[in-house]
Design a protein around this motif. Structure first.
Motif, PDB file in Angstrom:
ATOM      1  N   ASP A   1     126.255  26.084  89.623  1.00  0.00           N
ATOM      2  CA  ASP A   1     126.228  27.541  89.755  1.00  0.00           C
ATOM      3  C   ASP A   1     125.863  28.219  88.435  1.00  0.00           C
ATOM      4  O   ASP A   1     125.157  29.240  88.424  1.00  0.00           O
ATOM      5  CB  ASP A   1     127.579  28.051  90.255  1.00  0.00           C
TER       6      ASP A   1
ATOM      7  N   THR B   1     127.169  24.249  96.857  1.00  0.00           N
ATOM      8  CA  THR B   1     128.335  24.979  96.345  1.00  0.00           C
ATOM      9  C   THR B   1     128.590  26.277  97.113  1.00  0.00           C
ATOM     10  O   THR B   1     129.432  27.076  96.708  1.00  0.00           O
ATOM     11  CB  THR B   1     128.158  25.306  94.855  1.00  0.00           C
TER      12      THR B   1
ATOM     13  N   HIS C   1     128.150  32.045 101.030  1.00  0.00           N
ATOM     14  CA  HIS C   1     128.923  33.151 100.451  1.00  0.00           C
ATOM     15  C   HIS C   1     128.330  34.498 100.840  1.00  0.00           C
ATOM     16  O   HIS C   1     129.051  35.445 101.194  1.00  0.00           O
ATOM     17  CB  HIS C   1     128.957  33.004  98.930  1.00  0.00           C
TER      18      HIS C   1
ATOM     19  N   GLN D   1     132.941  22.234  94.733  1.00  0.00           N
ATOM     20  CA  GLN D   1     132.797  23.409  93.870  1.00  0.00           C
ATOM     21  C   GLN D   1     132.651  24.708  94.662  1.00  0.00           C
ATOM     22  O   GLN D   1     132.554  25.783  94.074  1.00  0.00           O
ATOM     23  CB  GLN D   1     131.578  23.240  92.955  1.00  0.00           C
ATOM     24  N   ALA D   2     132.619  24.602  95.983  1.00  0.00           N
ATOM     25  CA  ALA D   2     132.468  25.792  96.825  1.00  0.00           C
ATOM     26  C   ALA D   2     133.805  26.521  96.937  1.00  0.00           C
ATOM     27  O   ALA D   2     134.856  25.896  97.092  1.00  0.00           O
ATOM     28  CB  ALA D   2     131.971  25.390  98.208  1.00  0.00           C
ATOM     29  N   HIS D   3     133.770  27.817  96.858  1.00  0.00           N
ATOM     30  CA  HIS D   3     134.981  28.635  97.000  1.00  0.00           C
ATOM     31  C   HIS D   3     134.756  29.550  98.204  1.00  0.00           C
ATOM     32  O   HIS D   3     134.327  30.701  98.068  1.00  0.00           O
ATOM     33  CB  HIS D   3     135.236  29.433  95.726  1.00  0.00           C
ATOM     34  N   LEU D   4     135.052  29.013  99.377  1.00  0.00           N
ATOM     35  CA  LEU D   4     134.717  29.679 100.629  1.00  0.00           C
ATOM     36  C   LEU D   4     135.916  29.650 101.576  1.00  0.00           C
ATOM     37  O   LEU D   4     135.973  28.843 102.510  1.00  0.00           O
ATOM     38  CB  LEU D   4     133.519  28.980 101.296  1.00  0.00           C
ATOM     39  N   PRO D   5     136.901  30.501 101.368  1.00  0.00           N
ATOM     40  CA  PRO D   5     138.064  30.529 102.259  1.00  0.00           C
ATOM     41  C   PRO D   5     137.652  30.751 103.711  1.00  0.00           C
ATOM     42  O   PRO D   5     136.834  31.612 104.013  1.00  0.00           O
ATOM     43  CB  PRO D   5     138.870  31.724 101.735  1.00  0.00           C
TER      44      PRO D   5
END
Length: 257
Positions: free
Chosen positions: A47, A84, A89, A113-117
Motif C-alpha cells: 500500500d 490488500t 475498500h 494486510q487488508a483492513h476490511l471489516p
C-alpha cells in the motif's frame, strides 16, 4: 527475458496474459509459485508503494472507475485478486450497509494486510473462484489481469459467478501508444519506484516486485485481445475506457437469462 507475442491465439487455446518472463521464473509452470511468493513477501509494503506510484490519487480513481462501471448501493460484490483490499475498500463506500463484498486472492500475505471489516476474504485463484454460480451482482478485478495463468478460464469463472445482468470491471495499466510515453512510464516504474522502495520499504523483494510489475505491463497482450476474450466468454456490452492514456477500464455485462 523472453520476447512474448502480443497476438491472441485461436479461441479454445490457452491465452496467457504475457509470455514467460525468464528473468523472474524458469517456465510458465513456475509463474504461479513466483507470483504468490513475491506478493506474500512484499505485502507489508504494497500500500505504501501504491500511494507513491499513484501520487495518492488511487482511492479517488478506483471509486470513479467503479461508479463508471455501474456499481450501485446494495450490490453484492465479488472482488477477484483483492490483494490488500484497495478496490474493495472503495466498493464498500458505494454499496452501503445493504451491500456486501467478498474478496478472493491467492496470497494470504496480501489479504493479511487488508483492513476490511465485514468483508469475507477467501484464498483462491481467478481460474477457480471458490464461490457459487450467479452469486454476485458486480465483479471487479484491480490490476491483477497480468498475474493470471490463463485469461480464458478466468473470464469463464467471472461469467459463472455473476448473476444474469451482472456487471464486470477489470482495471489494468496498459502500454501508452507513444514511444515517449512508453519511455517515461518505463523509467518511472522500473527505475524510480524500485529505487524509492529500497529506502522506504521493509521487504527486500519490494524493488523486484515493481520491476516485475512494469515488465508484465510491457509484455501484456493487447487490450483488443482482452475485449475479444470477454466476448468469447459470453459477455455483452464489452467496452474499454482509457484514462490518462494508460489506465484501462474493461467493462462488460452478463446477459439476462
Amino acid at each position: 527475458m523472453s520476447a512474448p507475442s502480443n497476438a491472441e491465439p485461436p479461441a479454445g487455446q490457452t491465452l496467457q496474459p504475457h509470455g514467460t518472463l525468464t528473468e523472474y521464473y524458469e517456465s510458465k509452470d513456475k509463474k504461479r509459485d513466483f507470483v504468490q511468493r513475491i506478493f506474500d513477501g512484499t505485502a507489508v509494503d504494497y500500500d505504501r508503494i501504491e500511494r507513491i506510484l499513484a501520487f495518492g490519487s488511487g482511492p479517488w480513481y478506483r471509486r470513479q472507475a467503479l461508479q463508471r462501471a455501474g456499481l450501485r448501493a446494495g450490490a453484492q460484490v465479488l472482488d477477484v485478486g483483492t490483494g490488500t483490499g484497495l478496490v474493495a475498500h472503495e466498493a464498500l463506500k458505494l454499496i452501503g450497509p445493504q451491500g456486501s463484498v467478498v474478496g478472493v486472492d491467492p496470497s494470504p500475505g496480501m489479504m493479511g494486510q487488508a483492513h476490511l471489516p465485514g468483508v469475507e476474504l477467501l484464498q483462491g485463484f481467478a481460474e477457480a473462484i471458490p464461490r457459487p454460480d450467479a452469486s454476485a451482482d458486480f465483479l471487479s478485478m484491480g490490476y491483477a489481469l497480468r498475474h493470471l495463468g490463463d485469461v480464458r478460464p478466468a473470464f469463464a469463472e467471472f461469467h459463472r459467478t455473476l448473476k444474469p445482468g451482472g456487471r464486470l470491471l477489470i482495471l489494468e495499466i496498459t502500454r501508452p501508444r507513444s514511444r515517449f510515453g512508453m519511455a517515461l512510464l518505463k523509467g518511472y516504474m522500473r527505475l524510480v519506484v524500485p529505487t524509492i522502495a529500497r529506502f522506504v520499504c521493509k521487504g527486500t523483494d519490494t524493488p523486484l516486485l515493481w520491476r516485475y510489475y512494469w515488465d508484465t505491463i510491457e509484455a501484456c497482450i493487447a487490450p483488443d485481445a482482452v475485449v475479444q476474450a470477454l466476448k468469447d466468454a459470453g459477455f455483452t456490452d464489452v467496452k474499454r475506457y482509457v484514462e490518462l492514456g494508460i489506465f484501462s477500464e474493461f467493462t462488460a455485462t452478463k446477459p439476462q437469462a
